[in-house]
Write an enzyme that holds these catalytic residues in place. Structure first.
Site, PDB file in Angstrom:
ATOM      1  CB  CYS A  34       5.831   8.516  -3.044  1.00 33.74           C
ATOM      2  SG  CYS A  34       5.795   8.459  -4.850  1.00 33.74           S
ATOM      3  NE  ARG A  45       4.844   5.005  -2.049  1.00 36.33           N
ATOM      4  CZ  ARG A  45       5.786   5.078  -1.118  1.00 36.33           C
ATOM      5  NH1 ARG A  45       5.464   4.813   0.139  1.00 36.33           N
ATOM      6  NH2 ARG A  45       7.022   5.405  -1.418  1.00 36.33           N
ATOM      7  CG  ASP A  79       7.002   1.845  -3.380  1.00 32.75           C
ATOM      8  OD1 ASP A  79       6.255   1.663  -4.373  1.00 32.75           O
ATOM      9  OD2 ASP A  79       8.132   2.354  -3.461  1.00 32.75           O
TER      10      ASP A  79
END
Length: 175
Positions: free
Chosen positions: A23, A29, A141
């Site tokens: 990420c 994440r 996100d």
């Protein structure tokens, strides 16, 4: 669920499959995906067949633990996220069989940095492993979101990591 129509790069069956989740900052994440995947392979007694890591496309948080909110939400599900955040390295493209980006910006950054077209083929989207009924086409996100954002990410990753496991094990002839 085995995702039969998914085109994956060559994944060897004679050694552990190596997966890198990516990420932006490697604090929400991707470490959650790493933790979720480790739990999935552990539950299937396949930890010896998998090598799992995570990284970010940026180095904002290198050396830190994952975001405390993500660690808290993950812990409620029994996941301990103790990964030390790091940035993707050029050597990761050689080392890992699959490099899985959480959103299109991550994929674009990974493709731009790929040392060669052959190594670029290792890059796939996490959303490719979502169940067909998912209304998402990326892992959002949660950094600027509330608790619901973190829970949504964990729900999406729980689905995707199980599908990733099933699909890779089927490709490798182990399921």
């Amino acid at each position: 669920m085995i995702l039969e129509n998914l085109k994956l790069p060559y994944i060897p069956s004679e050694r552990p499959v190596k997966v890198l989740f990516v990420c932006l900052g490697n604090i929400c994440r991707s470490p959650a995906a790493e933790g979720m995947m480790k739990e999935t392979v552990k539950e299937h007694h396949a930890s010896h067949d998998w090598e799992i890591d995570s990284a970010g496309t940026a180095s904002y948080h290198a050396g830190d633990l994952p975001d405390s909110r993500m660690r808290t939400h993950a812990l409620r599900r029994g996941l301990v996220l103790d990964h030390i955040c790091r940035k993707v390295k050029p050597s990761d493209y050689e080392k890992f069989d699959l490099i899985i980006g959480m959103d299109d910006a991550n994929i674009s950054d990974l493709v731009d940095r790929a040392p060669s077209p052959d190594l670029e083929k290792k890059i796939v989207r996490m959303a490719d492993f979502f169940s067909p009924n998912s209304s998402y086409d990326y892992v959002p996100d949660p950094y600027y979101e509330g608790a619901e954002g973190f829970e949504l990410v964990l729900d999406l990753l729980a689905d995707a990591t199980l599908n990733l496991f099933d699909t890779v094990e089927a490709v490798r002839g182990k399921k």
